[in-house]
Structures are given as C-alpha cells and as structure tokens.
Scaffold this motif. Structure first.
Motif, PDB file in Angstrom:
ATOM      1  N   HIS A 182      -7.617  -0.546  -1.888  1.00 50.85           N
ATOM      2  CA  HIS A 182      -7.267  -0.193  -0.501  1.00 50.85           C
ATOM      3  C   HIS A 182      -8.533  -0.165   0.370  1.00 50.85           C
ATOM      4  O   HIS A 182      -8.550  -0.663   1.479  1.00 50.85           O
ATOM      5  CB  HIS A 182      -6.589   1.184  -0.448  1.00 50.85           C
ATOM      6  CG  HIS A 182      -5.342   1.282  -1.276  1.00 50.85           C
ATOM      7  ND1 HIS A 182      -4.757   2.477  -1.608  1.00 50.85           N
ATOM      8  CD2 HIS A 182      -4.578   0.318  -1.849  1.00 50.85           C
ATOM      9  CE1 HIS A 182      -3.682   2.246  -2.345  1.00 50.85           C
ATOM     10  NE2 HIS A 182      -3.554   0.949  -2.513  1.00 50.85           N
ATOM     11  N   GLU A 225       0.880   4.167  -2.856  1.00 49.72           N
ATOM     12  CA  GLU A 225       0.547   5.566  -2.537  1.00 49.72           C
ATOM     13  C   GLU A 225       1.676   6.513  -2.950  1.00 49.72           C
ATOM     14  O   GLU A 225       1.430   7.639  -3.376  1.00 49.72           O
ATOM     15  CB  GLU A 225       0.241   5.734  -1.035  1.00 49.72           C
ATOM     16  CG  GLU A 225      -0.907   4.887  -0.488  1.00 49.72           C
ATOM     17  CD  GLU A 225      -2.289   5.307  -0.976  1.00 49.72           C
ATOM     18  OE1 GLU A 225      -2.397   6.054  -1.940  1.00 49.72           O
ATOM     19  OE2 GLU A 225      -3.280   4.845  -0.375  1.00 49.72           O
ATOM     20  N   GLU A 262      -7.181   2.954  -5.130  1.00 53.87           N
ATOM     21  CA  GLU A 262      -7.872   3.351  -3.902  1.00 53.87           C
ATOM     22  C   GLU A 262      -9.046   2.406  -3.592  1.00 53.87           C
ATOM     23  O   GLU A 262      -9.330   2.131  -2.429  1.00 53.87           O
ATOM     24  CB  GLU A 262      -8.377   4.800  -3.973  1.00 53.87           C
ATOM     25  CG  GLU A 262      -7.349   5.845  -4.416  1.00 53.87           C
ATOM     26  CD  GLU A 262      -6.174   6.054  -3.457  1.00 53.87           C
ATOM     27  OE1 GLU A 262      -5.979   5.236  -2.552  1.00 53.87           O
ATOM     28  OE2 GLU A 262      -5.438   7.036  -3.654  1.00 53.87           O
ATOM     29  N   GLU A 300      -9.784   5.887   2.653  1.00 56.32           N
ATOM     30  CA  GLU A 300      -9.651   5.445   1.257  1.00 56.32           C
ATOM     31  C   GLU A 300     -10.916   5.797   0.473  1.00 56.32           C
ATOM     32  O   GLU A 300     -10.830   6.246  -0.667  1.00 56.32           O
ATOM     33  CB  GLU A 300      -9.393   3.936   1.187  1.00 56.32           C
ATOM     34  CG  GLU A 300      -8.094   3.485   1.842  1.00 56.32           C
ATOM     35  CD  GLU A 300      -6.837   3.950   1.111  1.00 56.32           C
ATOM     36  OE1 GLU A 300      -6.929   4.430  -0.038  1.00 56.32           O
ATOM     37  OE2 GLU A 300      -5.743   3.841   1.708  1.00 56.32           O
ATOM     38  N   TRP A 312       0.826  -1.211   0.000  1.00 53.51           N
ATOM     39  CA  TRP A 312       0.000   0.000   0.000  1.00 53.51           C
ATOM     40  C   TRP A 312       0.860   1.261   0.000  1.00 53.51           C
ATOM     41  O   TRP A 312       0.650   2.188  -0.788  1.00 53.51           O
ATOM     42  CB  TRP A 312      -0.898  -0.068   1.245  1.00 53.51           C
ATOM     43  CG  TRP A 312      -1.607   1.165   1.654  1.00 53.51           C
ATOM     44  CD1 TRP A 312      -2.758   1.658   1.119  1.00 53.51           C
ATOM     45  CD2 TRP A 312      -1.238   2.066   2.716  1.00 53.51           C
ATOM     46  NE1 TRP A 312      -3.126   2.801   1.786  1.00 53.51           N
ATOM     47  CE2 TRP A 312      -2.220   3.067   2.754  1.00 53.51           C
ATOM     48  CE3 TRP A 312      -0.185   2.095   3.629  1.00 53.51           C
ATOM     49  CZ2 TRP A 312      -2.171   4.111   3.678  1.00 53.51           C
ATOM     50  CZ3 TRP A 312      -0.133   3.128   4.546  1.00 53.51           C
ATOM     51  CH2 TRP A 312      -1.116   4.119   4.567  1.00 53.51           C
TER      52      TRP A 312
HETATM   53 FE   LIG Z   1      -5.143   4.616  -0.945  1.00 51.24          FE
END
Ligand SMILES: [Fe+2]
Ligand SMILES: [Fe+2]
Length: 308
Positions: free
Chosen positions: A174, A77, A171, A141, A73
């Motif tokens: 996530h 990002e 996203e 998120e 993650w």
């Molecule tokens: Fe994210």
C-alpha cells in the motif's frame, strides 16, 4: 521501491493466516499498552470503508488506476481488522466485532458528514488535491507499518508478531502505491508541491485521529515510540516522506510525538491514564442507536422480537 497496478490487481488477496498459532494466543501475556494499541489499530483498520467513502466523492477518483487500487486495498484492510479482532477475542477480550464497528461509526455523528462534504468540495476546488491525498496515504501506510513493527517489539508476543508481520507485507505494498503515485504527481509540479506542503504542515493529523481523540492518539504514540528507538523510527519515517518532491525536511510523525510529550509534561497522567484504566471499550452512542442505523438488533432485542 516499485509498484505495478496490474500485478497488484492479480495478486491482491486477503492476508494469509494459514499456520498462525491461534491456539497459543493466551500462552503469552499482552500488557495493557499492547491491548490499548491493538484495539486502536483494529478500529482504524475497520474504519477504512468510511475513509473510502470520503475518497470516492473526490476528483482523485477520476483516475481509474486509483479506483482499481482502492477496490483491492479496501478488501485487504478489511481482513487486517478481522484478524486483529480475532486475536483479541481469542486472548479473552469479549466484544462483538459488528457491534463495535457500528458503535465507532455511530459515535462519529455529524462530524462524519461534515468531513465528507468538505473533502468533496475541497477536492473539486483544489486541482492538486490528489497530490495531498496520495501523500497522506503514503504517510498513513508507512506509519501503520512502523506502528505494527513497534508493537511487535514492545509486546514480544510470538503469535502477534507472526500475524502483524504478514499484515505488514500488505501495508508495504500500500505504501509503495501511495508513495510512487504521490511522487509521480509531485515531480516537476511546483504548484502541487507547494499545496502539498502547505496542507501537510497545517491540516495533517496522525492516522486514526478524528475517529480517536487526541488523548488516544497520544497514548498510542507514547506507548509505541517514546524511547530512543521509537523516536529514531519516526524521524526516519519523516525523512522518507521528505524525499518526495517539495517535502524536504518535513516533520510530521516526530512532531506529533513531541507534541504528545509536551501534553504529558503539562499533565503527567495525560494519555497514560487511558492505558492504565483499560479504556478501550467503545461506548454505545448517545444519539442514533446502532439498531436505528443498521436495522440490526442486538442479541437481547432479537430474542425479544422473536418471542413477541
Ligand atoms: Fe494499508
Ligand atoms: Fe491495514
């Protein structure tokens, strides 16, 4: 909405920007509001490693599935921030990404250390800390991807739309991880549900607040969501989070929007003045010059050092 950590580990990669028409970035205008939001979003994407540093000292990180997720993650990002910065630079806004990130961090000062220590202590005192953290992850998120969707709509910029649509896919994954993990933790666990709700009602703040001021948070919320469609989207977001066990009827993002409206009612220039005055530059910190924190020198200092 399903999520498999094994599949995520296999498939995690930096956002693919092949074919994005970077050369057309300047062919379409971006409003001051669009630019304000892009700087905010870039800064928050770039803040993820510091956010991660807060998590890695908590009891939540006893869970290897969570740490596997966080490893991927964090990398994903990073590329969101990089690409937002690239778009802004190509649009003609000059800044050095590394300097900007370092300035954002240096400006946090003592507040960052206090927050890190209190999160760490809180997590070990609170058995159900993970439920709170995972729920906040889901909200963050989901509000990020909702914000990107709103910016696509507001800006009408085709290159930005292409880039953000690709980022939104990350996203969504996530969000799926956080939402499903929170649901798992909260299901059949009344104590965790109570703690989660109590914390969200009292300590939750919109994504980015803390790094950004209340007025900056309000400016983003008002620019993106202060119309019928925007408000509906935030109510819908709250309804999705409200489907988690114990959170039925919870109001978070919509409440933040209404609070921002109240502040504008009291002071009509509130928030909008930041957009109007193009206040997205990050001032160098008064204390702890970046060079002292990173060991790096700015271009002028480098030249000076080389010539001496
Ligand atoms: Fe994210
Ligand atoms: Fe992101």
């Amino acid at each position: 909405m399903s999520f498999s950590i094994e599949r995520y580990k296999e498939e995690s990669r930096k956002v693919d920007v092949t074919g994005v028409a970077w050369e057309e970035v300047t062919a379409h205008p971006l409003s001051k509001g669009d630019l304000f939001c892009l700087h905010y979003m870039m800064d928050i994407e770039n803040h993820v490693p510091l956010y991660l540093s807060h998590l890695l000292v908590t009891r939540a990180c006893m869970d290897p599935i969570l740490t596997a997720f966080l490893a991927c993650w964090n990398y994903e990002e990073l590329w969101h921030g990089e690409n937002l910065g690239r778009l802004l630079n190509l649009y003609g806004i000059e800044f050095d990404t590394q300097d900007r990130i370092a300035n954002v961090r240096a400006n946090l000062g003592l507040q960052n250390s206090v927050s890190l220590l209190s999160t760490m202590a809180g997590s070990w005192l609170l058995k159900d800390f993970s439920a709170v953290y995972l729920t906040i992850g889901a909200i963050n998120e989901l509000s990020t991807l909702t914000g990107y969707g709103a910016l696509i709509r507001k800006s009408g910029h085709p290159v930005l739309k292409d880039l953000l649509s690709r980022i939104i896919k990350d996203e969504r994954r996530h969000y799926a991880f956080y939402y499903n993990s929170a649901k798992e933790w909260l299901s059949g666990n009344r104590r965790a549900q109570k703690v989660d709700r109590w914390m969200l009602d009292r300590v939750w703040v919109p994504v980015g607040q803390g790094v950004k001021t209340q007025e900056e948070v309000d400016a983003l919320a008002l620019y993106l969501f202060n119309d019928e469609r925007g408000e509906e989207e935030l109510l819908d977001l709250d309804a999705k989070i409200g489907r988690l066990p114990g959170l039925s009827g919870i109001k978070l993002m919509s409440r933040a929007l209404y609070a921002a409206r109240e502040r504008v009612k009291r002071n009509p220039r509130w928030a909008w003045r930041l957009i109007e005055n193009e206040e997205w530059a990050i001032k160098p910190p008064k204390k702890s010059p970046v060079g002292g924190l990173t060991g790096r020198r700015g271009a002028a200092e480098q030249e000076e050092a080389l010539s001496s």
